[in-house]
Design an enzyme around this catalytic site. Structure first.
Site, short mmCIF file in Angstrom:
data_model
loop_
_atom_site.label_atom_id
_atom_site.label_comp_id
_atom_site.label_asym_id
_atom_site.label_seq_id
_atom_site.Cartn_x
_atom_site.Cartn_y
_atom_site.Cartn_z
N HIS A 39 35.93 0.25 -8.88
CA HIS A 39 36.68 1.47 -8.53
C HIS A 39 38.13 1.28 -8.95
CE1 HIS A 39 33.42 2.45 -5.38
NE2 HIS A 39 33.23 3.15 -6.48
N HIS A 83 35.95 -4.62 -3.24
CA HIS A 83 36.39 -3.23 -3.05
C HIS A 83 37.53 -3.17 -2.05
CE1 HIS A 83 33.02 -0.89 -4.96
NE2 HIS A 83 32.48 -2.10 -4.92
N GLU A 135 35.13 -5.25 1.40
CA GLU A 135 36.12 -4.17 1.43
C GLU A 135 37.38 -4.77 2.06
OE1 GLU A 135 35.84 -0.91 0.50
OE2 GLU A 135 33.68 -0.57 0.36
O1 0X9 Z 1 31.36 3.62 -1.49
C1 0X9 Z 1 31.45 2.57 -2.12
O2 0X9 Z 1 31.08 2.44 -3.29
C2 0X9 Z 1 32.07 1.36 -1.45
N1 0X9 Z 1 33.18 1.74 -0.65
S1 0X9 Z 1 34.57 2.27 -1.36
O3 0X9 Z 1 35.41 2.82 -0.32
N2 0X9 Z 1 35.33 1.03 -1.96
O4 0X9 Z 1 34.24 3.18 -2.38
C3 0X9 Z 1 31.01 0.70 -0.58
C4 0X9 Z 1 29.85 0.17 -1.33
C5 0X9 Z 1 28.87 -0.45 -0.44
N3 0X9 Z 1 27.99 -1.28 -1.10
C6 0X9 Z 1 26.63 -1.18 -1.11
N4 0X9 Z 1 25.99 -0.10 -0.83
N5 0X9 Z 1 26.00 -2.21 -1.39
ZN ZN Z 2 35.32 0.74 -3.95
#
Ligand code: 0X9
Ligand code: ZN
Length: 422
Positions: A178, A305, A382
């Site tokens: 991201h 993240h 995170e």
């Molecule tokens: O939403 C996301 O992609 C991630 N959070 S963010 O706020 N950085 O965008 C979390 C991803 C979680 N990971 C998995 N589902 N494995």
């Molecule tokens: Zn992210």
């Protein structure tokens, strides 16, 4: 009616297509609110306005446990937004009063850091790559560059492998998928530097006994764009064939429960747009091919993240089921979180499955590695904070955040080994 539609399309086209020499996006008087959601209707309303990309930007998706969602609001929309909150009885807390002020503060550079790479500021892609070249030159016997592939705009997605001896188990780190999550590449480069230079016995043993495969900036196009044009950019930069909105969420583009269970969006303007099909984004496709090729060398996979202070594990697609080794996953998560909380900063990390502690997310890289490559220990970290600064984490917090990463990682690897995965 047709004229109206045409006009609307034209407006959308001109506002979404940011031209090459257009100035940087500014966020003067944009605010960020943390909302507390009480029912499905409230959530639907907020998620709907969140897709109006010029007026709103969801910073943090709805978190089922805390019932909170963080959303950025443009100044022109504020009155309307406040009415909407009142009408729908949604309670809110102001987190950031002026996003542009935070962005400006973030850019204030200590002079001492301008000559050397020092983790007291955030660096651009070019600087990170130059630093990576220096590192590869300085440690030729234990480092090696690897290339994942090319981004949509033709940039090379680069990684570094650090190996002190043959036969070590491998740990793969993917960072900055991201674009706006700048703390992730700052942490990845800091971590690389520690593995190569630290004299601490525990860190030395981490460096000597594992092979590290680290991609400091995975979403290279998006990252560059977040520095040069729009600090709040999240997605890739591939245009859509039939919609003016650009890019997909690379972390929704992998072929694992792709676009299922509301874990991603089919709207190209959404921050969590899954792409037209799994692997539609060249970056995700390249990573899948690269990981498939080297899968035998990897035992643990970690994706960096921000923000929210979580250590997340599978599954992302459902909270009705958990992996068969979920107890181990939680034991390791506890070791990670406890070690971070024990530092003087006292930072609290929550741990557990993505769908359980955060929200349903599908087509993510870590879930693909878990479900398709069968790697049993995969996590998403995170980083800081809980929303006070969000993505614009002040540079003075880079090193404290990295210190937390190191103790967390030491505990995580130790527990993973103790439980027989390494
Ligand atoms: O939403 C996301 O992609 C991630 N959070 S963010 O706020 N950085 O965008 C979390 C991803 C979680 N990971 C998995 N589902 N494995
Ligand atoms: Zn992210």
């Amino acid at each position: 009616m047709r004229l109206l539609w045409l006009l609307a399309t034209l407006v959308a086209l001109t506002s979404a297509g940011i031209h090459k020499d257009s100035p940087k996006e500014r966020y003067d008087n944009f605010r960020v609110y943390k909302l507390t959601i009480q029912n499905k209707i409230q959530l639907a309303v907020i998620e709907k306005i969140g897709e109006l990309t010029k007026k709103y930007n969801i910073w943090k998706e709805y978190d089922e446990r805390s019932r909170e969602i963080d959303i950025m609001v443009s100044p022109g929309e504020l009155n309307h937004f406040q009415e909407l909150l009142k009408f729908n009885n949604i309670s809110s807390e102001l987190m950031v009063e002026n996003v542009q002020e935070r962005i400006d503060e973030e850019q204030v550079t200590p002079t001492a850091d301008s000559a050397t790479f020092g983790w007291t500021k955030y660096y651009e892609l070019e600087e990170i790559e130059a630093w990576l070249d220096e590192i590869l030159n300085a440690y030729p016997s234990v480092t090696e560059e690897f290339i994942v592939g090319k981004s949509y705009e033709g940039r090379t997605i680069r990684g570094i492998k650090i190996s002190h001896k043959a036969g070590n188990p491998g740990i793969f780190i993917e960072s900055n998928i991201h674009a706006r999550e700048w703390i992730t590449s700052a942490s990845a480069t800091w971590f690389i530097n520690q593995l190569l230079t630290s004299e601490d016995a525990d860190v030395r043993s981490l460096a000597d006994n594992y092979d590290w495969h680290i991609i400091p900036v995975f979403n290279v196009d998006g990252f560059e764009y977040s520095h040069k044009k729009d600090r709040m950019w999240r997605k890739t930069r591939q245009p859509h064939a039939t919609n003016a909105c650009i890019g997909a969420d690379a972390n929704r583009n992998f072929d694992s429960y792709w676009l299922q269970n509301n874990g991603a969006s089919s709207n190209p303007c959404s921050q969590t747009f899954a792409g037209d099909n799994p692997g539609s984004e060249p970056e995700a496709k390249a990573l899948v091919e690269y990981l498939t090729k080297i899968q035998d060398q990897i035992s643990v996979y970690i994706s960096f993240h921000s923000y929210g202070q979580y250590l997340l594990s599978p599954y992302g697609h459902t909270k009705e089921e958990f992996p068969e080794n979920y107890n181990d996953i939680l034991t390791i998560g506890k070791a990670f979180a406890d070690s971070i909380e024990a530092l003087p900063y006292g930072t609290v990390y929550q741990y557990g499955s993505t769908a359980d502690v955060l929200y349903v997310a599908t087509g993510t890289s870590v879930d693909w590695v878990f479900n398709e490559l069968g790697k049993k220990i995969v996590y998403t970290i995170e980083y800081r904070d809980k929303g006070r600064y969000g993505f614009i984490l002040p540079p003075v917090q880079i090193i404290p955040n990295c210190e937390e990463l190191m103790v967390g990682m030491l505990a995580l690897i130790e527990k993973t080994k103790e439980l027989g995965y390494l």
